[in-house]
Design a protein around this motif. Sequence first.
Motif, PDB file in Angstrom:
ATOM      1  N   ILE A 133       0.798  -1.404  -0.010  1.00  0.00           N
ATOM      2  CA  ILE A 133      -0.194   0.118   0.038  1.00  0.00           C
ATOM      3  C   ILE A 133       0.814   1.242  -0.102  1.00  0.00           C
ATOM      4  O   ILE A 133       0.388   2.367  -0.134  1.00  0.00           O
ATOM      5  CB  ILE A 133      -1.015   0.115   1.236  1.00  0.00           C
ATOM      6  CG1 ILE A 133      -0.292  -0.011   2.445  1.00  0.00           C
ATOM      7  CG2 ILE A 133      -2.072  -1.339   1.080  1.00  0.00           C
ATOM      8  CD1 ILE A 133      -1.106   0.265   3.816  1.00  0.00           C
ATOM      9  N   LYS A 134       2.092   1.220   0.263  1.00  0.00           N
ATOM     10  CA  LYS A 134       2.759   2.269   0.203  1.00  0.00           C
ATOM     11  C   LYS A 134       2.800   3.068  -1.323  1.00  0.00           C
ATOM     12  O   LYS A 134       2.880   4.256  -1.431  1.00  0.00           O
ATOM     13  CB  LYS A 134       4.535   2.082   0.547  1.00  0.00           C
ATOM     14  CG  LYS A 134       4.913   1.816   1.814  1.00  0.00           C
ATOM     15  CD  LYS A 134       6.123   1.776   2.004  1.00  0.00           C
ATOM     16  CE  LYS A 134       6.994   0.737   1.468  1.00  0.00           C
ATOM     17  NZ  LYS A 134       8.544   0.816   1.868  1.00  0.00           N
ATOM     18  N   ASN A 135       2.595   2.282  -2.228  1.00  0.00           N
ATOM     19  CA  ASN A 135       2.614   2.783  -3.580  1.00  0.00           C
ATOM     20  C   ASN A 135       1.220   3.159  -4.010  1.00  0.00           C
ATOM     21  O   ASN A 135       0.687   3.890  -4.986  1.00  0.00           O
ATOM     22  CB  ASN A 135       2.827   1.715  -4.732  1.00  0.00           C
ATOM     23  CG  ASN A 135       4.338   1.160  -4.223  1.00  0.00           C
ATOM     24  OD1 ASN A 135       5.000   2.033  -4.304  1.00  0.00           O
ATOM     25  ND2 ASN A 135       4.454  -0.060  -4.541  1.00  0.00           N
ATOM     26  N   TYR A 136       0.053   3.010  -2.990  1.00  0.00           N
ATOM     27  CA  TYR A 136      -1.288   3.442  -3.389  1.00  0.00           C
ATOM     28  C   TYR A 136      -1.400   4.893  -3.312  1.00  0.00           C
ATOM     29  O   TYR A 136      -0.695   5.403  -2.482  1.00  0.00           O
ATOM     30  CB  TYR A 136      -2.436   2.718  -2.573  1.00  0.00           C
ATOM     31  CG  TYR A 136      -2.381   1.357  -2.566  1.00  0.00           C
ATOM     32  CD1 TYR A 136      -1.647   0.604  -3.483  1.00  0.00           C
ATOM     33  CD2 TYR A 136      -3.185   0.652  -1.756  1.00  0.00           C
ATOM     34  CE1 TYR A 136      -1.996  -0.539  -3.615  1.00  0.00           C
ATOM     35  CE2 TYR A 136      -3.520  -0.862  -1.789  1.00  0.00           C
ATOM     36  CZ  TYR A 136      -2.785  -1.384  -2.707  1.00  0.00           C
ATOM     37  OH  TYR A 136      -3.026  -2.798  -2.957  1.00  0.00           O
ATOM     38  N   PRO A 137      -2.213   5.551  -4.182  1.00  0.00           N
ATOM     39  CA  PRO A 137      -2.335   7.008  -3.970  1.00  0.00           C
ATOM     40  C   PRO A 137      -3.440   7.392  -2.579  1.00  0.00           C
ATOM     41  O   PRO A 137      -3.916   6.630  -2.136  1.00  0.00           O
ATOM     42  CB  PRO A 137      -3.378   7.473  -5.156  1.00  0.00           C
ATOM     43  CG  PRO A 137      -3.976   6.201  -5.633  1.00  0.00           C
ATOM     44  CD  PRO A 137      -3.100   5.117  -5.113  1.00  0.00           C
ATOM     45  N   ASP A 138      -2.848   8.541  -2.101  1.00  0.00           N
ATOM     46  CA  ASP A 138      -3.167   9.212  -0.770  1.00  0.00           C
ATOM     47  C   ASP A 138      -2.901   8.361   0.364  1.00  0.00           C
ATOM     48  O   ASP A 138      -3.715   8.575   1.563  1.00  0.00           O
ATOM     49  CB  ASP A 138      -4.838   9.358  -0.993  1.00  0.00           C
ATOM     50  CG  ASP A 138      -5.101  10.365  -2.371  1.00  0.00           C
ATOM     51  OD1 ASP A 138      -4.257  11.333  -2.483  1.00  0.00           O
ATOM     52  OD2 ASP A 138      -6.075  10.397  -2.900  1.00  0.00           O
ATOM     53  N   VAL A 139      -2.201   7.351   0.397  1.00  0.00           N
ATOM     54  CA  VAL A 139      -1.621   6.675   1.621  1.00  0.00           C
ATOM     55  C   VAL A 139      -0.676   7.269   2.204  1.00  0.00           C
ATOM     56  O   VAL A 139       0.518   7.825   1.649  1.00  0.00           O
ATOM     57  CB  VAL A 139      -1.603   5.197   1.130  1.00  0.00           C
ATOM     58  CG1 VAL A 139      -0.716   4.689   2.287  1.00  0.00           C
ATOM     59  CG2 VAL A 139      -2.617   4.290   0.524  1.00  0.00           C
ATOM     60  N   PRO A 140      -0.875   7.613   3.698  1.00  0.00           N
ATOM     61  CA  PRO A 140       0.319   8.418   4.482  1.00  0.00           C
ATOM     62  C   PRO A 140       1.373   7.485   4.437  1.00  0.00           C
ATOM     63  O   PRO A 140       1.499   6.752   5.498  1.00  0.00           O
ATOM     64  CB  PRO A 140      -0.528   8.570   5.575  1.00  0.00           C
ATOM     65  CG  PRO A 140      -1.513   7.819   5.795  1.00  0.00           C
ATOM     66  CD  PRO A 140      -1.911   7.158   4.481  1.00  0.00           C
ATOM     67  N   ILE A 141       2.365   7.712   3.669  1.00  0.00           N
ATOM     68  CA  ILE A 141       3.650   6.751   3.667  1.00  0.00           C
ATOM     69  C   ILE A 141       4.452   7.004   5.093  1.00  0.00           C
ATOM     70  O   ILE A 141       4.852   5.706   5.582  1.00  0.00           O
ATOM     71  CB  ILE A 141       4.597   7.090   2.375  1.00  0.00           C
ATOM     72  CG1 ILE A 141       3.855   7.204   1.278  1.00  0.00           C
ATOM     73  CG2 ILE A 141       5.719   6.380   2.545  1.00  0.00           C
ATOM     74  CD1 ILE A 141       4.196   6.900   0.001  1.00  0.00           C
ATOM     75  N   GLU A 142       4.513   7.941   5.651  1.00  0.00           N
ATOM     76  CA  GLU A 142       5.051   8.162   6.803  1.00  0.00           C
ATOM     77  C   GLU A 142       4.647   7.283   8.028  1.00  0.00           C
ATOM     78  O   GLU A 142       5.274   6.678   8.861  1.00  0.00           O
ATOM     79  CB  GLU A 142       5.449   9.492   7.419  1.00  0.00           C
ATOM     80  CG  GLU A 142       3.864  10.220   7.703  1.00  0.00           C
ATOM     81  CD  GLU A 142       3.208  10.955   6.397  1.00  0.00           C
ATOM     82  OE1 GLU A 142       2.037  11.306   6.552  1.00  0.00           O
ATOM     83  OE2 GLU A 142       3.755  10.828   5.306  1.00  0.00           O
TER      84      GLU A 142
END
Length: 198
Positions: A133-142
């Motif tokens: 899910i790190k590559n999904y749009p609008d996912v808070p990567i931090e």
Amino acid sequence: MSKKYAVRNLRLCTKDCLCLYVCPTGATDTENSIIDVEKCIGCGACADACPSSAISIVPEEYPPQQPKEDSTADALRALIQSKAKAENTAEKLPGALSAAVEKSSRLMAEDLCRESGFMLPQSENARNFLEQIKNYPDVPIEIVERLLSTISFNEKPKEENMEKWKCSVCGYIHEGPMTPDFKCPVCRQGADRFVKVG
């Protein structure tokens, strides 16, 4: 044995709050209804007293996820999707029966997710899901990175030549040597009910 603590499912909680009167440490007496794990000693008194079964006692450290064949994992995913569709359909319909179908479908989907390993925070499935899910749009990567760095994933790396034994009664897979006194942790059958599968 690992330390345990209480958690409350707010969707099941009916606010009868008997847990407030039996908790010896006051861990259940919080303004946000979330049990204070710093105070909880895992005695289970609150879970026993809760009239809506909204409190569960969970281990601090989960066991490794039991391995599943690809066909089993595919079947679990199909069932999860089916229950999600049933929940969405029931949500749009009026009446108490629709509300019951919506709730039961959601709870069954959650159970299936747990069984397939996606809700065990320390499983390899959870780690793979977070990486995806790190590559999904609008996912808070931090936040995802923080979860990946703080969760203690406990699955053992796959070892070559590790023995695997399958319980002929319940299907439980045991990895490692089979000793004569071994008992299946699921159905309590003895070592004589296990067949070598790897």
